[in-house]
Design a protein around this motif. Sequence first.
Motif, PDB file in Angstrom:
ATOM      1  N   ALA A  81      -0.875  40.558  29.740  1.00 46.15           N
ATOM      2  CA  ALA A  81      -0.006  41.892  29.454  1.00 46.15           C
ATOM      3  C   ALA A  81       1.303  41.620  29.526  1.00 46.15           C
ATOM      4  CB  ALA A  81      -0.583  43.145  29.931  1.00 46.15           C
ATOM      5  N   PHE A  82       2.196  42.129  28.556  1.00 43.38           N
ATOM      6  CA  PHE A  82       3.517  42.292  28.647  1.00 43.38           C
ATOM      7  C   PHE A  82       4.289  40.890  28.632  1.00 43.38           C
ATOM      8  CE2 PHE A  82       1.929  45.829  30.984  1.00 43.38           C
ATOM      9  CZ  PHE A  82       2.464  46.856  30.197  1.00 43.38           C
ATOM     10  N   ALA A  83       3.478  39.713  28.312  1.00 48.54           N
ATOM     11  CA  ALA A  83       3.890  38.458  28.386  1.00 48.54           C
ATOM     12  C   ALA A  83       5.060  38.308  27.292  1.00 48.54           C
ATOM     13  CB  ALA A  83       2.995  37.344  27.998  1.00 48.54           C
ATOM     14  N   GLY A  84       6.442  37.714  27.573  1.00 52.57           N
ATOM     15  CA  GLY A  84       7.451  37.082  26.683  1.00 52.57           C
ATOM     16  C   GLY A  84       8.156  38.636  26.514  1.00 52.57           C
ATOM     17  N   LEU A  85       8.132  39.673  27.068  1.00 52.72           N
ATOM     18  CA  LEU A  85       8.945  40.628  26.881  1.00 52.72           C
ATOM     19  C   LEU A  85      10.373  40.434  27.496  1.00 52.72           C
ATOM     20  CD1 LEU A  85       6.937  43.800  27.176  1.00 52.72           C
ATOM     21  CD2 LEU A  85       7.600  42.608  25.078  1.00 52.72           C
ATOM     22  N   THR A  86      11.476  40.758  26.847  1.00 52.67           N
ATOM     23  CA  THR A  86      12.831  40.678  27.318  1.00 52.67           C
ATOM     24  C   THR A  86      13.069  41.974  28.104  1.00 52.67           C
ATOM     25  OG1 THR A  86      13.924  41.566  25.330  1.00 52.67           O
ATOM     26  CG2 THR A  86      13.589  39.130  25.461  1.00 52.67           C
ATOM     27  N   LEU A  87      14.024  41.916  28.848  1.00 53.35           N
ATOM     28  CA  LEU A  87      14.561  43.010  29.704  1.00 53.35           C
ATOM     29  C   LEU A  87      15.254  43.962  28.706  1.00 53.35           C
ATOM     30  CD1 LEU A  87      15.301  44.394  32.372  1.00 53.35           C
ATOM     31  CD2 LEU A  87      17.367  43.357  32.319  1.00 53.35           C
ATOM     32  N   GLU A  88      15.702  43.581  27.555  1.00 51.82           N
ATOM     33  CA  GLU A  88      16.393  44.496  26.431  1.00 51.82           C
ATOM     34  C   GLU A  88      15.379  45.477  25.988  1.00 51.82           C
ATOM     35  OE1 GLU A  88      18.647  44.474  22.440  1.00 51.82           O
ATOM     36  OE2 GLU A  88      18.156  42.757  23.283  1.00 51.82           O
ATOM     37  N   VAL A  89      14.289  44.815  25.604  1.00 53.95           N
ATOM     38  CA  VAL A  89      13.143  45.684  25.281  1.00 53.95           C
ATOM     39  C   VAL A  89      12.491  46.617  26.099  1.00 53.95           C
ATOM     40  CG1 VAL A  89      10.932  45.588  24.035  1.00 53.95           C
ATOM     41  CG2 VAL A  89      12.650  43.948  23.250  1.00 53.95           C
ATOM     42  N   VAL A  90      12.331  46.259  27.362  1.00 52.38           N
ATOM     43  CA  VAL A  90      11.916  47.035  28.253  1.00 52.38           C
ATOM     44  C   VAL A  90      12.608  48.159  28.474  1.00 52.38           C
ATOM     45  CG1 VAL A  90      11.295  47.390  30.702  1.00 52.38           C
ATOM     46  CG2 VAL A  90      10.500  45.143  29.302  1.00 52.38           C
ATOM     47  N   LEU A  91      13.983  47.990  28.644  1.00 46.68           N
ATOM     48  CA  LEU A  91      14.930  49.016  28.585  1.00 46.68           C
ATOM     49  C   LEU A  91      15.068  50.016  27.542  1.00 46.68           C
ATOM     50  CD1 LEU A  91      17.967  47.097  30.233  1.00 46.68           C
ATOM     51  CD2 LEU A  91      16.341  48.722  31.543  1.00 46.68           C
ATOM     52  N   VAL A  92      14.710  49.680  26.519  1.00 48.15           N
ATOM     53  CA  VAL A  92      14.641  50.295  25.167  1.00 48.15           C
ATOM     54  C   VAL A  92      13.495  51.577  25.469  1.00 48.15           C
ATOM     55  CG1 VAL A  92      13.819  50.618  22.778  1.00 48.15           C
ATOM     56  CG2 VAL A  92      15.705  48.567  23.560  1.00 48.15           C
ATOM     57  N   PHE A  93      12.210  50.996  25.520  1.00 47.64           N
ATOM     58  CA  PHE A  93      11.286  51.703  25.782  1.00 47.64           C
ATOM     59  C   PHE A  93      11.288  52.735  27.318  1.00 47.64           C
ATOM     60  CE2 PHE A  93       9.282  48.801  23.169  1.00 47.64           C
ATOM     61  CZ  PHE A  93       8.828  49.535  21.937  1.00 47.64           C
ATOM     62  N   VAL A  94      12.120  52.219  28.068  1.00 55.09           N
ATOM     63  CA  VAL A  94      12.415  52.992  29.345  1.00 55.09           C
ATOM     64  C   VAL A  94      13.217  54.066  28.775  1.00 55.09           C
ATOM     65  CG1 VAL A  94      13.702  53.032  31.543  1.00 55.09           C
ATOM     66  CG2 VAL A  94      12.012  51.363  31.132  1.00 55.09           C
ATOM     67  N   PHE A  95      14.208  53.869  28.114  1.00 48.94           N
ATOM     68  CA  PHE A  95      15.184  54.933  27.516  1.00 48.94           C
ATOM     69  C   PHE A  95      14.286  55.814  26.814  1.00 48.94           C
ATOM     70  CE2 PHE A  95      17.594  56.379  23.774  1.00 48.94           C
ATOM     71  CZ  PHE A  95      18.692  57.170  24.548  1.00 48.94           C
TER      72      PHE A  95
END
Length: 299
Positions: free
Chosen positions: A63-77
């Motif tokens: 799970a969550f393999a290959g995700l960048t910090l930018e994409v994670v921060l988008v969904f956090v936002f």
Amino acid sequence: MTGATLEVVALALVPAIFWGLAPIFDKRGMAAGGDAVQASLVVVTVELLLYWAAIAVVYGRSAFAGLTLEVVLVFVFAGVIGTAFGRITIFVGVDRVGASLNSAILSTRPLFATLIALAVLGEPLGPLTAAGIVILVVGLTLLALSKGGDLEGWTLFDLVWPIAAAATFAVANVARRYGMLEAPITALEAVAINETAGLIALVAYVLARDRDVDVLAMPRETYVYFTGSGLLTTVAMVSLMAALGLEAGRIAIVDPLVATAPLFTIVFAAVLLRDLERVTSGVVVGAALIVVGAVLITI
């Protein structure tokens, strides 16, 4: 209509129907003595328990393999804005003006998305968009004059809550669409990040506010209703993310379909909330105009 578009339509109608029914549970829970923050916490907790369990079973360690910090921060936002702030305002709106009116006003999301595009991106305002805005405003005016909604009555100021919720959800949906297209992330992974960030923000808010108030010390009956709302929202969120994640799942298609939720809420409220709400002809016509306006804005 292509197969892909049919899939988008089907996936977008699931949250429309489920989010059309969820406000009925929300209103019952609030009427039983529930609190907006408590409701938000219960709904998000129910979602996360199911999302993380599904991720563990379906994806395991991959799970969550290959995700960048930018994409994670988008969904956090998106989670902080849409899940934390948005959920609190939506529950307050349901409590103040009723499920039917609150749901109808939430469908003004495309208006806010358009205004954001105009102000930030400099996108032009076409004739259909302008017509949609006018129709949508007329629908809002009819709702304000409808004398429907909560039987105990409400003021024009109370409409600020569902309008604020619509604005936060508009921003969150644009962010979610961007995140789904920027990385190979599944709908389950996206909602898990989104809702986890929302829960953290909600808990932080609870800890920061008056500690003498126990938001969880509410009647047991309220937890039953909010758990039901959480189960409906769990399915709705996954379906929404799946729709946005398809190549044909443009905001212009998905958001207007999801925005038909108030039409379902009106039907459910007329049958299931007769002791709490009044569904007048003004509410019906106003909600219908808002849906039409929302569709025109996003064409």
